[in-house]
Design an enzyme around this catalytic site. Structure first.
Site, PDB file in Angstrom:
ATOM      1  N   THR A  77       0.844  -1.193   0.000  1.00 59.46           N
ATOM      2  CA  THR A  77       0.000   0.000   0.000  1.00 59.46           C
ATOM      3  C   THR A  77       0.876   1.238   0.000  1.00 59.46           C
ATOM      4  O   THR A  77       2.022   1.201   0.465  1.00 59.46           O
ATOM      5  CB  THR A  77      -0.948   0.047   1.223  1.00 59.46           C
ATOM      6  N   ASN A  91      -0.657   3.966   1.226  1.00 57.82           N
ATOM      7  CA  ASN A  91      -1.465   4.771   2.133  1.00 57.82           C
ATOM      8  C   ASN A  91      -0.857   4.781   3.547  1.00 57.82           C
ATOM      9  O   ASN A  91      -0.795   3.753   4.212  1.00 57.82           O
ATOM     10  CB  ASN A  91      -2.875   4.164   2.128  1.00 57.82           C
ATOM     11  N   ASP A 118      -7.707  -5.361  -0.164  1.00 51.98           N
ATOM     12  CA  ASP A 118      -8.681  -4.703  -1.023  1.00 51.98           C
ATOM     13  C   ASP A 118      -9.949  -4.565  -0.200  1.00 51.98           C
ATOM     14  O   ASP A 118     -10.331  -5.491   0.515  1.00 51.98           O
ATOM     15  CB  ASP A 118      -8.945  -5.518  -2.297  1.00 51.98           C
ATOM     16  N   GLY A 172     -13.805   8.386   3.298  1.00 52.37           N
ATOM     17  CA  GLY A 172     -14.653   7.704   2.318  1.00 52.37           C
ATOM     18  C   GLY A 172     -16.137   7.689   2.681  1.00 52.37           C
ATOM     19  O   GLY A 172     -16.752   8.735   2.903  1.00 52.37           O
ATOM     20  N   ASP A 216     -17.518   6.531   5.401  1.00 55.28           N
ATOM     21  CA  ASP A 216     -17.812   6.502   6.844  1.00 55.28           C
ATOM     22  C   ASP A 216     -18.974   7.408   7.264  1.00 55.28           C
ATOM     23  O   ASP A 216     -19.807   6.983   8.067  1.00 55.28           O
ATOM     24  CB  ASP A 216     -16.558   6.857   7.661  1.00 55.28           C
ATOM     25  N   LYS A 276     -12.943   2.532  16.117  1.00 57.21           N
ATOM     26  CA  LYS A 276     -13.269   1.939  14.815  1.00 57.21           C
ATOM     27  C   LYS A 276     -12.387   0.710  14.552  1.00 57.21           C
ATOM     28  O   LYS A 276     -12.888  -0.317  14.096  1.00 57.21           O
ATOM     29  CB  LYS A 276     -13.107   2.986  13.700  1.00 57.21           C
ATOM     30  N   HIS A 311     -13.830  -3.792   9.604  1.00 58.44           N
ATOM     31  CA  HIS A 311     -13.464  -4.811   8.626  1.00 58.44           C
ATOM     32  C   HIS A 311     -11.943  -4.949   8.535  1.00 58.44           C
ATOM     33  O   HIS A 311     -11.406  -6.047   8.558  1.00 58.44           O
ATOM     34  CB  HIS A 311     -14.069  -4.437   7.267  1.00 58.44           C
TER      35      HIS A 311
HETATM   36  P1  IMP Z   1      -8.891   0.370  -1.261  1.00 59.34           P
HETATM   37  O1  IMP Z   1      -9.028  -0.909  -0.516  1.00 59.34           O
HETATM   38  O2  IMP Z   1      -7.781   1.218  -0.745  1.00 59.34           O
HETATM   39  O3  IMP Z   1      -8.901   0.164  -2.734  1.00 59.34           O
HETATM   40  O4  IMP Z   1     -10.192   1.243  -0.906  1.00 59.34           O
HETATM   41  C1  IMP Z   1     -11.450   0.928  -1.357  1.00 59.34           C
HETATM   42  C2  IMP Z   1     -12.471   2.023  -1.109  1.00 59.34           C
HETATM   43  O5  IMP Z   1     -13.471   1.488  -0.220  1.00 59.34           O
HETATM   44  C3  IMP Z   1     -12.009   3.290  -0.413  1.00 59.34           C
HETATM   45  O6  IMP Z   1     -11.523   4.211  -1.319  1.00 59.34           O
HETATM   46  C4  IMP Z   1     -13.313   3.762   0.223  1.00 59.34           C
HETATM   47  O7  IMP Z   1     -14.129   4.359  -0.742  1.00 59.34           O
HETATM   48  C5  IMP Z   1     -13.981   2.472   0.618  1.00 59.34           C
HETATM   49  N1  IMP Z   1     -13.643   2.106   2.004  1.00 59.34           N
HETATM   50  C6  IMP Z   1     -12.899   1.035   2.402  1.00 59.34           C
HETATM   51  N2  IMP Z   1     -12.776   1.006   3.741  1.00 59.34           N
HETATM   52  C7  IMP Z   1     -13.460   2.074   4.198  1.00 59.34           C
HETATM   53  C8  IMP Z   1     -13.687   2.593   5.517  1.00 59.34           C
HETATM   54  O8  IMP Z   1     -13.229   2.080   6.547  1.00 59.34           O
HETATM   55  N3  IMP Z   1     -14.425   3.730   5.583  1.00 59.34           N
HETATM   56  C9  IMP Z   1     -14.940   4.346   4.501  1.00 59.34           C
HETATM   57  N4  IMP Z   1     -14.739   3.923   3.246  1.00 59.34           N
HETATM   58  C10 IMP Z   1     -14.016   2.782   3.100  1.00 59.34           C
END
Ligand code: IMP
Length: 194
Positions: free
Chosen positions: A8, A10, A70, A154, A156, A176, A181
């Site tokens: 990642t 991030n 993912d 996102g 939330d 949280k 998840h």
């Molecule tokens: P990725 O797993 O980084 O590709 O993220 C997938 C997308 O799912 C994010 O950009 C958010 O839109 C959404 N998402 C995943 N986990 C969360 C969370 O904990 N809160 C809010 N949105 C989430």
């Protein structure tokens, strides 16, 4: 010391990952820290497929143990949309104000019991011997009627948790992580690594 790469870029995720995996006897590196610049196409149809694509690709490049995740939001009334397209829903660069408003609007008039939704996080671990393991964590809730809360990111602000009486954007990061998840999937993958 053993190295584990978490695929990642991030920083927020890396902080969470380091905290949960702190008693695993290994150095946990982000892609950047491992000196990897890879643009992997996530063209899977499921969270599992995407996590495995990423973990395997980086594992093959580096020969190290690689974890990749993912995640996304499944809304039952919308046939589990946006699902694996959560980040790309309405376009990658569209603000979450707009994405969230769209989901609320698509559920207009839908009663509480049909507004069920969940966040899903799948983590894949790819090992240099070719083995791959996946784990899945979920957090159940409902799509709310308005945005609420300043924490999180996102979707939330519209993800209402009936047992807390608020959205997941109202919870602190620590609160949280205990029920999320991603927290659940990280604790499950830790069991696989130990
Ligand atoms: P990725 O797993 O980084 O590709 O993220 C997938 C997308 O799912 C994010 O950009 C958010 O839109 C959404 N998402 C995943 N986990 C969360 C969370 O904990 N809160 C809010 N949105 C989430």
């Amino acid at each position: 010391m053993k190295k584990i790469i978490f695929a990642t870029g991030n920083e927020g995720k890396m902080r969470e990952i380091r905290e949960i995996l702190k008693d695993v006897d290994a150095q946990i590196l982000s892609l950047k820290e491992a000196g990897i610049h890879a643009d992997i196409v996530e063209d899977g149809k499921t969270f599992e497929e995407n996590a495995v694509i990423k973990a395997k690709a980086i594992c093959e490049m580096t020969g190290e143990i690689v974890l990749a995740d993912d995640s996304g939001l499944e809304v039952d009334y919308l046939n589990k949309e946006p699902g694996v397209y959560s980040a790309r829903y309405m376009g990658e660069n569209t603000s979450y104000r707009i994405k969230n408003a769209s989901l609320i609007q698509r559920l207009e008039g839908v009663p509480d019991e049909k507004r069920t939704a969940r966040f899903v996080c799948v983590i894949a671990a790819a090992f240099p011997d070719g083995t791959v393991k996946t784990v899945r964590g979920t957090m159940e809730g409902r799509i709310g009627y308005r945005e609420e809360g300043e924490n999180g990111f996102g979707y939330d602000p519209i993800f209402y948790l009936p047992e807390y009486g608020c959205s997941s954007a109202v919870l602190s990061m620590e609160e949280k992580n205990k029920i999320s998840h991603r927290g659940k999937a990280l604790r499950a993958i830790k069991e696989e690594l130990l």
